[in-house]
Design an enzyme around this catalytic site. Structure first.
Site, PDB file in Angstrom:
ATOM      1  CB  ALA A  65      -0.875  -0.012   1.244  1.00  0.00           C
TER       2      ALA A  65
ATOM      3  N   GLY B 286       0.756  -5.109   1.015  1.00  0.00           N
ATOM      4  CA  GLY B 286      -0.356  -5.194   0.069  1.00  0.00           C
ATOM      5  C   GLY B 286       0.057  -5.832  -1.248  1.00  0.00           C
TER       6      GLY B 286
ATOM      7  CD  GLU C 135      -2.368  -7.681   2.762  1.00  0.00           C
ATOM      8  OE1 GLU C 135      -2.087  -6.488   2.497  1.00  0.00           O
ATOM      9  OE2 GLU C 135      -3.081  -7.999   3.717  1.00  0.00           O
TER      10      GLU C 135
ATOM     11  CD  GLU D 171       1.304  -5.633   5.590  1.00  0.00           C
ATOM     12  OE1 GLU D 171       2.182  -6.465   5.913  1.00  0.00           O
ATOM     13  OE2 GLU D 171       0.630  -5.742   4.554  1.00  0.00           O
TER      14      GLU D 171
HETATM   15  C1  LIG Z   1     -11.015   4.647  11.020  1.00  0.00           C
HETATM   16  C2  LIG Z   1      -9.890   3.971  10.380  1.00  0.00           C
HETATM   17  C3  LIG Z   1     -10.272   2.876   9.494  1.00  0.00           C
HETATM   18  C4  LIG Z   1      -9.080   2.086   9.230  1.00  0.00           C
HETATM   19  C5  LIG Z   1      -9.195   1.166   8.114  1.00  0.00           C
HETATM   20  C6  LIG Z   1      -8.172   1.495   7.089  1.00  0.00           C
HETATM   21  C7  LIG Z   1      -8.111   0.432   6.111  1.00  0.00           C
HETATM   22  C8  LIG Z   1      -7.005   0.692   5.147  1.00  0.00           C
HETATM   23  C9  LIG Z   1      -6.832  -0.497   4.309  1.00  0.00           C
HETATM   24  C10 LIG Z   1      -5.410  -0.755   4.140  1.00  0.00           C
HETATM   25  C11 LIG Z   1      -5.211  -2.164   3.734  1.00  0.00           C
HETATM   26  C12 LIG Z   1      -3.864  -2.607   4.199  1.00  0.00           C
HETATM   27  C13 LIG Z   1      -2.961  -2.947   3.081  1.00  0.00           C
HETATM   28  C14 LIG Z   1      -1.624  -3.486   3.496  1.00  0.00           C
HETATM   29  O1  LIG Z   1      -1.756  -4.605   4.318  1.00  0.00           O
HETATM   30  C15 LIG Z   1      -0.827  -2.403   4.149  1.00  0.00           C
HETATM   31  C16 LIG Z   1       0.509  -2.232   3.480  1.00  0.00           C
HETATM   32  O2  LIG Z   1       0.805  -2.711   2.434  1.00  0.00           O
HETATM   33  S1  LIG Z   1       1.586  -1.216   4.292  1.00  0.00           S
HETATM   34  C17 LIG Z   1       3.021  -1.234   3.248  1.00  0.00           C
HETATM   35  C18 LIG Z   1       3.809  -2.474   3.405  1.00  0.00           C
HETATM   36  N1  LIG Z   1       5.029  -2.389   2.616  1.00  0.00           N
HETATM   37  C19 LIG Z   1       6.208  -2.144   3.124  1.00  0.00           C
HETATM   38  O3  LIG Z   1       6.386  -1.996   4.309  1.00  0.00           O
HETATM   39  C20 LIG Z   1       7.351  -2.046   2.157  1.00  0.00           C
HETATM   40  C21 LIG Z   1       8.081  -0.757   2.353  1.00  0.00           C
HETATM   41  N2  LIG Z   1       9.151  -0.583   1.380  1.00  0.00           N
HETATM   42  C22 LIG Z   1      10.324  -1.226   1.462  1.00  0.00           C
HETATM   43  O4  LIG Z   1      10.573  -2.052   2.297  1.00  0.00           O
HETATM   44  C23 LIG Z   1      11.367  -0.833   0.458  1.00  0.00           C
HETATM   45  O5  LIG Z   1      11.061   0.440  -0.008  1.00  0.00           O
HETATM   46  C24 LIG Z   1      11.468  -1.789  -0.734  1.00  0.00           C
HETATM   47  C25 LIG Z   1      10.139  -2.016  -1.411  1.00  0.00           C
HETATM   48  C26 LIG Z   1      12.069  -3.136  -0.266  1.00  0.00           C
HETATM   49  C27 LIG Z   1      12.445  -1.176  -1.763  1.00  0.00           C
HETATM   50  O6  LIG Z   1      13.664  -0.872  -1.136  1.00  0.00           O
HETATM   51  P1  LIG Z   1      14.750   0.082  -1.843  1.00  0.00           P
HETATM   52  O7  LIG Z   1      14.937  -0.354  -3.220  1.00  0.00           O
HETATM   53  O8  LIG Z   1      15.915   0.117  -0.941  1.00  0.00           O
HETATM   54  O9  LIG Z   1      14.061   1.514  -1.931  1.00  0.00           O
HETATM   55  P2  LIG Z   1      13.674   2.524  -0.774  1.00  0.00           P
HETATM   56  O10 LIG Z   1      13.316   1.800   0.457  1.00  0.00           O
HETATM   57  O11 LIG Z   1      14.734   3.561  -0.672  1.00  0.00           O
HETATM   58  O12 LIG Z   1      12.345   3.153  -1.343  1.00  0.00           O
HETATM   59  C28 LIG Z   1      12.366   3.944  -2.509  1.00  0.00           C
HETATM   60  C29 LIG Z   1      11.342   5.042  -2.366  1.00  0.00           C
HETATM   61  O13 LIG Z   1      10.050   4.465  -2.316  1.00  0.00           O
HETATM   62  C30 LIG Z   1       9.363   4.887  -1.146  1.00  0.00           C
HETATM   63  N3  LIG Z   1       8.514   3.756  -0.708  1.00  0.00           N
HETATM   64  C31 LIG Z   1       8.865   2.488  -0.559  1.00  0.00           C
HETATM   65  N4  LIG Z   1       7.822   1.744  -0.188  1.00  0.00           N
HETATM   66  C32 LIG Z   1       6.777   2.571  -0.130  1.00  0.00           C
HETATM   67  C33 LIG Z   1       5.403   2.403   0.196  1.00  0.00           C
HETATM   68  N5  LIG Z   1       4.898   1.192   0.509  1.00  0.00           N
HETATM   69  N6  LIG Z   1       4.609   3.484   0.170  1.00  0.00           N
HETATM   70  C34 LIG Z   1       5.090   4.696  -0.160  1.00  0.00           C
HETATM   71  N7  LIG Z   1       6.389   4.934  -0.477  1.00  0.00           N
HETATM   72  C35 LIG Z   1       7.208   3.882  -0.460  1.00  0.00           C
HETATM   73  C36 LIG Z   1      10.466   5.189  -0.163  1.00  0.00           C
HETATM   74  O14 LIG Z   1      10.025   6.061   0.817  1.00  0.00           O
HETATM   75  C37 LIG Z   1      11.495   5.809  -1.064  1.00  0.00           C
HETATM   76  O15 LIG Z   1      11.071   7.138  -1.307  1.00  0.00           O
HETATM   77  P3  LIG Z   1      12.121   8.314  -1.510  1.00  0.00           P
HETATM   78  O16 LIG Z   1      12.987   8.299  -0.301  1.00  0.00           O
HETATM   79  O17 LIG Z   1      12.877   7.958  -2.744  1.00  0.00           O
HETATM   80  O18 LIG Z   1      11.289   9.528  -1.619  1.00  0.00           O
END
Ligand SMILES: CCCCCCCCCCCCC[C@H](O)CC(=O)SCCNC(=O)CCNC(=O)[C@H](O)C(C)(C)COP(=O)(O)OP(=O)(O)OC[C@H]1O[C@@H](n2cnc3c(N)ncnc32)[C@H](O)[C@@H]1OP(=O)(O)O
Length: 715
Positions: free
Chosen positions: A61, A100, A103, A123
């Protein structure tokens, strides 16, 4: 955004397009909904492949969207409709399939992964749980124990492990999309009922209650107050005990409590902060994207005490040839034995060959003539370090970067010993240096941007989170820590005990209280520094020194030979020297009573709130001073240093984020209160940046850089 095309005649190809990690933003989700519909409506299409552009399947996500009100198609029904599709849906996983992203892949009927791909549900590290069906589908696919492991730790697995666990159906070394298309052609028209994970019963676990009790206990112990790991266990329990639809309701319910929690905000802030520190900038305006690092092919470490050994091992593990120099032959031999063992143990853990041949050992400094970078790690003594820098400057080839591993000495004084002060920076590693993730890269007033860029890049290569900071006594981490430890001693004078203070700190979430930590690192280290500064004078117990309050408690313990764990006595008692289990020490309590009586101090009852405020708020205040002085470029730098170097609980974000969560007005008011009560402690006086932030309405931490910039431009 998602792009649709048809290939090999009958395969619909959906490509997620949202660089750099194809996060599932509203536009991507809309794109997926539209293209899936297109593929399902296209009579020519018999099966569908979903992939991500540029070698990344999907990073999950879009975390940036969590701060805003959510728009666009929701993930859960989107994934559900993929699972319900009547044509085989195949995920082609390259790079990462995380959160996500995984997922989404679990909603597909088949998963093909590249051998270098990484999969996981991280997550929990963002204060959440896999709430797009991940907590319900994964246990059904791979069983409850394996799913609990992945979901509660958030660890990423390799494609090989994913295959072994049953998360993916095939692993390829070739082009993943080609393999997935071939696979999609082979399964076209085959029945899909047995491929919809949500319809699987959860594999039966004997003694489910015992399993969950055990896991919950472990999670509570390691989570130290974090709520997400506990919610993850509860969600998996729902998968194991409830039908899928009710499990999904439970998943949603648990996510709702996490989603708006302060802990989730702190952890997500920390995720972006870790990335922000890589984009360093110096007060001169030099920055990460305009400074080119020098090539580093060969490195040296001089001084093979505990720190030098850890640094050399970390360099070798990063694949760099290292020349190590230790003047004393006996110490050199001992270091060689210990370092070889460290390398062997590390290699065994990682299932690789130990890089023993990467390190060469010498007692002759002349052997450093051809290295590109030297890390000096001799004893923390300015005169000794100056001598070493003078020698290095004469021995090393022109252009060699000279770095000092110091925990707080003046980098500029060392630079002044050399021919090229612009090539001198500090590299402050944390013990044990081959384990701890943090590296403070310290630039002096004369360090060149290129030198900083080189040290930052080397840190990255060593797997460290490197933070560039300015030169001042203690840099960022230890400058703030000094006030924390000093306040803890003042609390003992006023009536607290080490156990009481440590309990409050540990309940806050630090892995170790201040006194336990002091016993572990050794009380003598600080004592030596205080003696050098002429603050500690043997036999003296005065409580005001250099015009301000001073606690001689630590000095008095050292005078009794109580150096901590290594002597079996310190703030606590240990069964024998070197033992790690701290026992409350009646001797110490008696000593404190006598000390208070001698100084006419009346012990009072001190509660947990005061302990936390007295230990943490002065640190935070110093953090504001550090920002004001331009020693750290932003609050993220301080927070990353504290989380990765000093055990600040990650779910509290770091000291500066924590201040913003508590409320800057409250921090200011409490500091004013404590300064009034202790006017002989000058650092309790609230810093002007803190006052300024409160005056302009306490903007969120992400906006502080702007305020600091304006403050500096007005000076
Ligand atoms: C009242 C309230 C009601 C509440 C209900 C709400 C319901 C909402 C429903 C949601 C459903 C849930 C869905 C899901 O389960 C939730 C998720 O998916 S959370 C996200 C999980 N993912 C991660 O944790 C992965 C995170 N990323 C990484 O680990 C790494 O970035 C990578 C993918 C392994 C890549 O690594 P690298 O190549 O080293 O690159 P960087 O780490 O430097 O990242 C580059 C650049 O991308 C940005 N970035 C990375 N991942 C995300 C992301 N998931 N979202 C946004 N941005 C992301 C990162 O910040 C870097 O940005 P920059 O620094 O270049 O600006």
């Amino acid at each position: 955004m998602a792009q649709y095309s048809r290939i090999s005649g009958s395969v619909g190809l959906i490509t997620l397009k949202n660089p750099p990690v194809n996060a599932l933003s509203a536009a991507v989700r809309q794109g997926i909904v539209d293209t899936v519909e297109k593929a399902l409506c296209d009579p020519q299409v018999k099966s569908v492949v979903i992939c991500g552009q540029d070698g990344v399947f999907c990073g999950g996500a879009d975390v940036k969207e969590f701060e805003k009100s959510m728009s666009g198609p929701p993930l859960i029904p989107m994934i559900h409709s993929i699972e319900c599709a009547t044509k085989p849906m195949v995920a082609a996983i390259e790079g990462s399939a995380l959160g996500g992203g995984l997922e989404l892949a679990l909603g597909c009927h088949y998963r093909i992964a590249h051998s270098k791909a990484r999969l996981g549900l991280p997550e929990v590290t963002l204060g959440l749980l896999p709430a797009a069906g991940g907590s319900q589908r994964l246990p059904r696919l791979i069983g409850v124990p394996a799913a609990l492991d992945l979901i509660t730790t958030g660890r990423h697995v390799t494609a090989a492990e994913a295959l072994q666990l049953g998360i993916v159906d095939q692993v390829t070394d070739h082009k993943t999309v080609d393999a997935a298309v071939k696979f999609a052609l082979s399964v076209a028209g085959k029945p899909l009922d047995a491929r919809r994970i949500s319809t699987y019963p959860c594999p039966v676990v004997t003694d489910l209650d015992a399993l969950f009790e055990d896991v919950m206990q472990k999670v509570r112990q390691s989570a130290r107050g974090a709520i997400a790991p506990i919610a993850c266990v509860q969600a998996v329990r729902a998968a194991a005990t409830l039908p899928y639809t009710r499990g999904m309701e439970r998943e949603k319910e648990l996510m709702a409590t996490l989603f708006t929690s302060g802990q989730a905000r702190a952890l997500q802030y920390n995720f972006f902060a870790q990335r922000a520190v890589g984009k360093w900038r110096m007060p001169s305006g030099a920055r990460w994207d305009t400074s080119t690092p020098r090539p580093v092919h060969k490195v040296a470490v001089i001084g093979l005490g505990t720190m030098g050994r850890g640094i050399a091992v970390a360099l070798a593990q990063a694949g760099l040839p290292v020349v190590t120099v230790e003047a004393q032959e006996k110490q050199l031999m001992e270091a060689k034995r210990v370092m070889s063992d460290m390398l062997k143990r590390g290699a065994k853990r990682r299932g690789v060959a130990p890089p023993l041949d990467k390190i060469s050992y010498s007692s002759n400094i002349q052997d450093l003539a051809d290295v590109d970078l030297v890390i000096e790690a001799v004893f923390e003594d300015m005169d000794l370090k100056k001598k070493v820098f003078l020698q290095l400057s004469a021995v090393c080839k022109p252009g060699t970067l000279l770095c000092t591993n110091t925990s707080g000495l003046d980098v500029d004084q060392l630079a002044s010993q050399t021919r090229n002060p612009e090539l001198v920076v500090g590299m402050h590693f944390f013990a044990p240096a081959h384990v701890m993730k943090l590296l403070e890269v310290v630039y002096g007033p004369r360090s060149s941007p290129q030198a900083v860029a080189t040290a930052m890049q080397l840190g990255k290569k060593m797997g460290k989170i490197s933070v560039a900071v300015g030169n001042c006594r203690g840099f960022v981490g230890n400058r703030m820590l000094k006030l924390y430890t000093e306040q803890a001693s003042f609390l003992l004078e006023e009536g607290a005990t080490p156990d009481l203070v440590d309990r409050a700190i540990e309940e806050f979430g630090f892995p170790m209280g201040v006194f336990r930590m002091s016993d572990l690192s050794g009380l003598d280290i600080g004592w030596r520094v205080r003696k050098e500064m002429k603050l500690a004078v043997p036999g003296q117990s005065a409580r005001i020194r250099e015009g301000r309050r001073y606690s001689p408690l630590g000095d008095l313990l050292c005078e009794q030979g109580r150096f901590g764990q290594k002597t079996g006595r310190g703030w606590y008692r240990y069964n024998k020297p070197g033992d790690r289990v701290a026992h409350s020490d009646p001797w110490l309590h008696h000593f404190l009573e006598e000390y208070r009586a001698q100084h006419g101090l009346v012990a009072r009852r001190i509660d947990q709130q005061e302990i936390l405020e007295r230990c943490l708020y002065p640190m935070i205040n110093e953090g504001f001073r550090i920002l004001q002085d331009g020693i750290a470029a932003g609050p993220e730098d301080i927070d990353v240093i504290y989380v990765f170097g000093y055990g600040w609980p990650r779910h509290c974000g770091g000291p500066m984020f924590y201040a913003s969560m508590v409320g800057l007005e409250k921090v200011l008011e409490r500091l004013e209160h404590y300064y009034q009560a202790h006017p002989d402690v000058p650092y309790l006086q609230p810093c002007s940046l803190l006052r300024r932030l409160v005056a302009i309405g306490s903007p969120p931490v992400q906006k502080w850089r702007e305020v600091i910039k304006n403050l500096h431009s007005q000076l």
